[in-house]
Scaffold this active site. Structure first.
Site, mmCIF file in Angstrom:
data_model
loop_
_atom_site.group_PDB
_atom_site.id
_atom_site.type_symbol
_atom_site.label_atom_id
_atom_site.label_comp_id
_atom_site.label_asym_id
_atom_site.label_seq_id
_atom_site.Cartn_x
_atom_site.Cartn_y
_atom_site.Cartn_z
ATOM 1 N N GLU A 145 0.843 -1.197 0.000
ATOM 2 C CA GLU A 145 0.000 0.000 0.000
ATOM 3 C C GLU A 145 0.878 1.245 0.000
ATOM 4 O O GLU A 145 1.735 1.394 0.882
ATOM 5 C CB GLU A 145 -0.904 -0.016 1.248
ATOM 6 C CG GLU A 145 -1.876 -1.192 1.238
ATOM 7 C CD GLU A 145 -2.368 -1.586 2.634
ATOM 8 O OE1 GLU A 145 -2.170 -0.816 3.594
ATOM 9 O OE2 GLU A 145 -2.940 -2.693 2.750
ATOM 10 N N SER A 147 -5.697 -4.292 1.113
ATOM 11 C CA SER A 147 -6.112 -5.691 1.049
ATOM 12 C C SER A 147 -4.906 -6.544 1.437
ATOM 13 O O SER A 147 -4.209 -7.090 0.584
ATOM 14 C CB SER A 147 -6.555 -6.058 -0.372
ATOM 15 O OG SER A 147 -7.613 -5.256 -0.819
ATOM 16 N N GLU A 148 -4.654 -6.647 2.728
ATOM 17 C CA GLU A 148 -3.420 -7.314 3.152
ATOM 18 C C GLU A 148 -3.363 -8.782 2.743
ATOM 19 O O GLU A 148 -2.296 -9.312 2.438
ATOM 20 C CB GLU A 148 -3.220 -7.169 4.662
ATOM 21 C CG GLU A 148 -2.617 -5.833 5.096
ATOM 22 C CD GLU A 148 -3.637 -4.714 5.171
ATOM 23 O OE1 GLU A 148 -4.847 -4.999 5.095
ATOM 24 O OE2 GLU A 148 -3.220 -3.544 5.310
ATOM 25 N N PHE A 161 1.922 -1.503 8.672
ATOM 26 C CA PHE A 161 2.198 -1.602 10.116
ATOM 27 C C PHE A 161 2.128 -3.090 10.475
ATOM 28 O O PHE A 161 1.199 -3.786 10.031
ATOM 29 C CB PHE A 161 1.155 -0.838 10.934
ATOM 30 C CG PHE A 161 1.303 0.655 10.919
ATOM 31 C CD1 PHE A 161 1.888 1.328 11.996
ATOM 32 C CD2 PHE A 161 0.861 1.401 9.839
ATOM 33 C CE1 PHE A 161 2.017 2.714 11.984
ATOM 34 C CE2 PHE A 161 0.996 2.781 9.817
ATOM 35 C CZ PHE A 161 1.571 3.450 10.899
ATOM 36 N N ASP A 193 1.105 -4.481 12.964
ATOM 37 C CA ASP A 193 -0.181 -4.807 13.596
ATOM 38 C C ASP A 193 -1.155 -5.399 12.577
ATOM 39 O O ASP A 193 -2.041 -6.179 12.923
ATOM 40 C CB ASP A 193 -0.803 -3.538 14.193
ATOM 41 C CG ASP A 193 0.190 -2.725 14.991
ATOM 42 O OD1 ASP A 193 0.084 -2.712 16.218
ATOM 43 O OD2 ASP A 193 1.098 -2.115 14.381
ATOM 44 N N HIS A 230 -1.064 0.339 16.329
ATOM 45 C CA HIS A 230 -0.049 0.737 15.349
ATOM 46 C C HIS A 230 1.339 0.768 15.972
ATOM 47 O O HIS A 230 2.229 1.455 15.479
ATOM 48 C CB HIS A 230 -0.373 2.114 14.749
ATOM 49 C CG HIS A 230 -1.541 2.118 13.818
ATOM 50 N ND1 HIS A 230 -2.831 1.982 14.255
ATOM 51 C CD2 HIS A 230 -1.616 2.211 12.460
ATOM 52 C CE1 HIS A 230 -3.657 2.007 13.211
ATOM 53 N NE2 HIS A 230 -2.945 2.139 12.117
#
Lengths: 352, 324
Positions: free
Chosen positions: B29, B59-60, B83, B85, B129
């Protein structure tokens, strides 16, 4: 969705894909049709034997049979090039056999033997044969749609003309990865074909009772700028036609296709499930539309000699007999495999 | 030798590998024309173009699935999870798919890919984060886990990760992005699974990772003023884990302190402590001490975050406890 519903009626004449996304494809050549029939008969005999061997305690763990869904696997495999990639789910025996993976290796994998396709390290739900471009059977619903995208992206970058074909069940259409994958494939115009095998039952629950639209895949296609393609998944000529059109579109650089093939699994979700929750009338109606006898009849009516079909059927039985015997004769895998192949160096060491 | 920030070292390492090998691609991203939200990929898009440096939607799972599928068919992707997280929304692809596929397929599938991610606290971003999730990765067989502390190591270890035939999770500690350090000219390629002794002292061994390394070094400087000489080991990689360097040092000093940014339970220091206890118990002259963030989500306010993460003072206290 009126257009889609209008096209839903089923015929037995191999009229090809329904919906606006599939291009017209001519009559299926007879040698392709006999090879499709051969594939379907082999899949059917193989899985019935796998079930028998499970009852005998020789096939262990779990397995998810595709009995009744053979026309999807065979129609697509017949249309694919050897260099195309298959991505399948835990219901992947048929898709693996369809790519030409030897029965013995698959049966031995189900039985947890050394001669198994992955020497027993994967099992029924993870059948993989990279040499046959069978890039894996994935047991977490939805994940492999994103992975098929990666293979398609790679093919596009490398300019190989390869297409990734990804099969999944109706239940997959409600998980996030499905939507992430469809969007990315459409945005990147990837050479990938997504094939929903809609067998109406998401494990033990009717897909219609947990899905906001009537056609769990086809009705979502428009969300990703794709035309809906709904196909009779029990008609191997129709799946072949849909596959040919989608593969051609992918190779032409026009991007992904989302196909919904309507079909039915004859058994339960997995080996522990007798499937008793399904209405008997529904089961009987679909059994009457069993793709294999239907296709056989059609071949005979179109002039294929009975003896040719009988030969295919006898050869399939012999092949399953031989594969089962060879698999049963194979020893269990050596325990040294436990710590092998975590890493590319062949080992599993995590320390220095 | 040029001074360079940790963030610029990321871009340099990526460019070094993309220049060398046309199969290396970068996705994530905002990694392209925006140069990354941490500006760690600035210039890469301009140099290598939109085919090899690709922006993705949020869209990980799609990002990591694409990296996996590309890696299994001939590319060497570097994927960014903005991140660390956010690994929580795509952990299936990491833990079930990428980590296990070589093993499950009996070695048929190779996955030469790198997942870079901004990890850790210090930026006042709050609990979603700021996590240190390297332990999540360390717990899954099939993943290599790397966390550099200096700009030079960013370049060298990133190069090693890209060239490695196995999947590597590469954790960039986000509070280190502006940190500067000397980076030699020319190609730099390091080796995974090798710890570095940053400072040598005979009294105690302090093992640290990423942002905890400069804190441990400062603690060591101050302890030297009290007459306590501390060895500081920069672990650099959790998998493979350089047990040899740690154990050799513990045998010399007789004292072990681990400094971890992660919350307490099942942190990597627990693994290091258990190995030393099992293999070097009779070389120890005091208790093994773990300095960690307490077992809490990381708070946002600077005063609270500073109080949560291991400080120089807490590291010094940890060394003193070990020496008692």
């Amino acid at each position: 969705m009126t257009e889609l519903q209008d096209q839903k009626g089923r015929g037995g004449t191999g009229s090809g894909a329904r919906g606006t996304g599939a291009a017209a494809v001519g009559p299926v050549p007879i040698e392709v049709r006999t090879s499709i029939y051969k594939m379907m008969v082999e899949m059917r005999d193989f899985e019935k034997r796998a079930y028998d061997l499970f009852l005998q305690g020789l096939v262990k763990g779990t397995s998810h049979l595709g009995l009744g869904q053979e026309a999807v696997a065979a129609g697509f495999a017949a249309a694919m090039r050897p260099s195309d990639y298959t991505f399948a789910t835990y219901r992947g025996h048929n898709h693996t056999l369809a790519r030409g993976v030897p029965m013995t290796a698959v049966m031995a994998e189900l039985m947890g033997r050394q001669a198994g396709l992955m020497a027993g390290k994967g099992g029924s739900m993870h059948l993989t044969s990279v040499a046959h471009r069978m890039m894996g059977s994935y047991a977490i619903v939805g994940a492999h749609l994103t992975i098929a995208n990666g293979a398609a992206w790679s093919a596009k970058l490398r300019g190989t003309g390869e297409v990734a074909v990804c099969f999944f069940g109706d239940g997959t259409t409600n998980i996030g990865a499905f939507h992430e994958a469809l969007n990315l494939a459409a945005v990147w115009k990837l050479p990938v074909v997504f094939v929903c095998e809609n067998n109406r039952w998401m494990e033990y629950t009717p897909i219609s009772s947990v899905t906001a639209v009537a056609h769990p895949a086809a009705d979502r296609a428009r969300s990703y700028g794709l035309d809906p393609v709904l196909v009779d998944g029990n008609d191997a000529d129709a799946t072949y036609a849909a596959a040919s059109a989608a593969l051609e579109r992918a190779r032409a650089g026009a991007g992904p296709t989302l196909v919904e093939a309507e079909t039915y699994r004859h058994g339960g979700h997995s080996r522990a499930d007798p499937g008793k929750y399904r209405p008997e009338a529904e089961v009987q109606a679909w059994l009457a539309r069993d793709p294999i006898p239907l296709y056989r009849l059609r071949l005979v009516e179109s002039g294929v000699d009975e003896s040719v079909l009988r030969q295919i059927e006898e050869a399939a039985q012999s092949a399953v007999d031989a594969a089962s015997a060879e698999a049963a004769a194979s020893p269990p895998p050596d325990s040294s495999l436990v710590e092998a192949d975590v890493w590319a160096d062949g080992g599993s060491s995590w320390r220095r | 030798m040029a001074e360079m920030t940790y963030r610029d070292a990321v871009a340099r390492g990526i460019a070094q590998e993309m220049e060398r090998d046309p199969s290396v691609v970068l996705i994530g991203e905002d990694v392209g024309s925006a140069g990354g939200v941490f500006k760690a990929t600035v210039g890469v898009f301009d140099r290598f173009g939109p085919d090899r440096v690709v922006d993705t939607p949020i869209s990980e799972q799609a990002i990591l699935g694409a990296a996996m599928g590309a890696a299994m068919t001939g590319l060497r992707p570097i994927a960014e999870i903005m991140f660390s997280d956010f690994f929580a929304v795509c952990w299936d692809i990491v833990a079930n798919e990428i980590a296990k596929t070589r093993y499950m397929t009996n070695g048929q599938v190779s996955l030469p890919l790198v997942i870079r991610s901004a990890n850790g606290g210090g930026a006042r971003f709050g609990a979603q984060h700021s996590q240190s999730v390297e332990n999540w990765a360390m717990a899954i067989p099939g993943l290599k886990v790397v966390a550099p502390s200096t700009p030079r190591d960013v370049v060298g270890l990133l190069a090693a990760a890209v060239r490695d035939p196995d999947p590597v999770l590469f954790f960039e500690q986000k509070s280190l992005y502006p940190a500067k350090g000397d980076v030699p000219e020319g190609e730099i390629v390091d080796e995974l699974g090798t710890a570095v002794v940053r400072r040598h002292g005979k009294d105690a061994t302090v093992v640290a990772l990423a942002a905890m390394v400069p804190r441990a070094l400062e603690a060591a400087d101050r302890l030297a003023g009290e007459g306590v000489e501390v060895t500081v080991i920069d672990l650099r990689s959790l998998v493979p884990l350089d047990v040899t360097t740690v154990a050799t040092s513990v045998t010399e000093t007789g004292h072990l302190v681990t400094v971890e940014e992660n919350p307490r339970l099942c942190g990597w220091g627990a693994e290091v402590a258990s190995i030393v206890a099992e293999e070097r118990l009779f070389d120890l002259d005091g208790p093994i001490v773990r300095v960690t963030t307490p077992h809490v989500p990381l708070p946002a306010a600077d005063a609270l975050e500073d109080a949560a993460m291991p400080t120089v003072a807490r590291i010094m206290e940890g060394v003193r406890r070990s020496l008692q």
